[in-house]
Design an enzyme around this catalytic site. Sequence first.
Site, mmCIF file in Angstrom:
data_model
loop_
_atom_site.group_PDB
_atom_site.id
_atom_site.type_symbol
_atom_site.label_atom_id
_atom_site.label_comp_id
_atom_site.label_asym_id
_atom_site.label_seq_id
_atom_site.Cartn_x
_atom_site.Cartn_y
_atom_site.Cartn_z
ATOM 1 N N LYS A 31 -13.239 57.542 -56.076
ATOM 2 C CA LYS A 31 -12.446 58.285 -55.092
ATOM 3 C C LYS A 31 -13.355 58.635 -53.927
ATOM 4 C CE LYS A 31 -11.314 62.725 -55.297
ATOM 5 N NZ LYS A 31 -11.587 63.293 -53.962
ATOM 6 N N ASP A 58 -9.016 59.354 -50.589
ATOM 7 C CA ASP A 58 -8.460 60.715 -50.678
ATOM 8 C C ASP A 58 -8.602 61.420 -49.336
ATOM 9 O OD1 ASP A 58 -7.639 63.226 -51.561
ATOM 10 O OD2 ASP A 58 -9.521 63.666 -52.580
ATOM 11 N N LYS A 60 -5.813 62.745 -47.728
ATOM 12 C CA LYS A 60 -4.745 63.767 -47.686
ATOM 13 C C LYS A 60 -4.132 63.925 -46.284
ATOM 14 C CE LYS A 60 -6.691 66.668 -51.401
ATOM 15 N NZ LYS A 60 -8.106 66.248 -51.488
ATOM 16 N N ASP A 63 0.507 65.300 -41.043
ATOM 17 C CA ASP A 63 0.713 65.406 -39.592
ATOM 18 C C ASP A 63 2.163 65.015 -39.325
ATOM 19 O OD1 ASP A 63 0.300 65.318 -36.708
ATOM 20 O OD2 ASP A 63 -1.837 65.028 -37.141
ATOM 21 N N THR A 116 -5.360 71.940 -56.356
ATOM 22 C CA THR A 116 -5.633 72.567 -57.662
ATOM 23 C C THR A 116 -6.476 73.838 -57.511
ATOM 24 O OG1 THR A 116 -7.318 70.868 -57.847
ATOM 25 C CG2 THR A 116 -5.399 70.619 -59.244
ATOM 26 N N ARG A 177 -12.238 69.298 -66.637
ATOM 27 C CA ARG A 177 -13.520 69.862 -67.049
ATOM 28 C C ARG A 177 -13.724 69.703 -68.549
ATOM 29 N NH1 ARG A 177 -14.243 69.426 -62.583
ATOM 30 N NH2 ARG A 177 -14.893 70.895 -60.992
ATOM 31 N N ARG A 207 -17.791 66.621 -60.241
ATOM 32 C CA ARG A 207 -19.056 67.246 -60.642
ATOM 33 C C ARG A 207 -19.447 67.090 -62.112
ATOM 34 N NH1 ARG A 207 -17.338 72.365 -57.164
ATOM 35 N NH2 ARG A 207 -15.349 71.438 -57.795
HETATM 36 O O1 C5P Z 1 -15.955 68.048 -58.745
HETATM 37 P P1 C5P Z 1 -14.491 68.068 -59.134
HETATM 38 O O2 C5P Z 1 -14.229 67.434 -60.482
HETATM 39 O O3 C5P Z 1 -13.876 69.443 -58.999
HETATM 40 O O4 C5P Z 1 -13.800 67.122 -58.041
HETATM 41 C C1 C5P Z 1 -12.415 67.017 -57.905
HETATM 42 C C2 C5P Z 1 -12.105 66.129 -56.759
HETATM 43 O O5 C5P Z 1 -10.694 66.016 -56.626
HETATM 44 C C3 C5P Z 1 -12.619 66.652 -55.414
HETATM 45 O O6 C5P Z 1 -13.020 65.504 -54.655
HETATM 46 C C4 C5P Z 1 -11.411 67.289 -54.774
HETATM 47 O O7 C5P Z 1 -11.439 67.216 -53.372
HETATM 48 C C5 C5P Z 1 -10.279 66.433 -55.331
HETATM 49 N N1 C5P Z 1 -8.949 67.040 -55.378
HETATM 50 C C6 C5P Z 1 -8.710 68.250 -56.004
HETATM 51 N N2 C5P Z 1 -7.444 68.779 -56.000
HETATM 52 C C7 C5P Z 1 -6.447 68.128 -55.414
HETATM 53 C C8 C5P Z 1 -6.662 66.905 -54.790
HETATM 54 C C9 C5P Z 1 -7.953 66.380 -54.799
HETATM 55 O O8 C5P Z 1 -9.615 68.830 -56.571
HETATM 56 N N3 C5P Z 1 -5.219 68.629 -55.472
#
Ligand code: C5P
Length: 230
Positions: A31, A58, A60, A63, A116, A177, A207
């Site tokens: 992504k 991604d 998003k 507009d 989220t 997670r 992460r």
């Molecule tokens: O590091 P982590 O697992 O939190 O990364 C989640 C990824 O998903 C990030 O790149 C974040 O921008 C993306 N994302 C998100 N929530 C959304 C859409 C995309 O966390 N609704």
Amino acid sequence: MIERIYVALDFPNKEQAEALLNKLPKGIGVKIGLELFLKEGLDFVKKIRDCGYNVFLDLKFHDIPRTVAAAVSQVADSCNMLNVHAAGGKEMLEAAKEATLKVNKPPKLIGVTLLTSISEANWQSIGGSGNIEEAVAKRAFLCQEAGLDGVVTSTLEVEAIKKRCGKDFLTVVPGVRPKGASAGDQRRIATPKEAIEKGSDFLVIGRPITKALDPAKALEDILEEIKDNE
Ligand code: C5P
């Protein structure tokens, strides 16, 4: 199972992104978000795609319909999946979908229902009414009506979305997670196993893999956790 995981390449430059990819097995999706895209541009996205990775772009988009359709047209033949904010409304979503269909291999178009990181309190403070689950289900349905392929959503809403929109309507789930991993700024989180058991089609994981001392092992552990649910 690995093709259902998209690792979030949340890095400031391609050197760091490529260093991570070199540690991970081929077959994993990637992504690419705003941070890396703004630095390295579409040529880098194409390069990654040409290396055989499935690319979820991604960005998003949100507009007016014409502007979003024009933006989608710029990237549609360079990725496998891209997203737009459902909050842009039906006309914008339809325009975006139409733009994807103009390329040979149209990417899947995914709507972002609600970030989220938005908690119930955040939701009220930005003027949202009712509870988050209702708002997410409503926006998911709007995306489906507009012809989108699915939505980005938290695991917590996957069941409700599948019930309302059918099992073929894709759910792409960040906020994943593994047990013991830090939540960071994510609020509505779930373990990889929970996410798959609830019916999520794709997991977006950043992460817990990218910041792990051993990213390959972190990915392996995640795959091990979800392998029984294939
Ligand atoms: O590091 P982590 O697992 O939190 O990364 C989640 C990824 O998903 C990030 O790149 C974040 O921008 C993306 N994302 C998100 N929530 C959304 C859409 C995309 O966390 N609704």
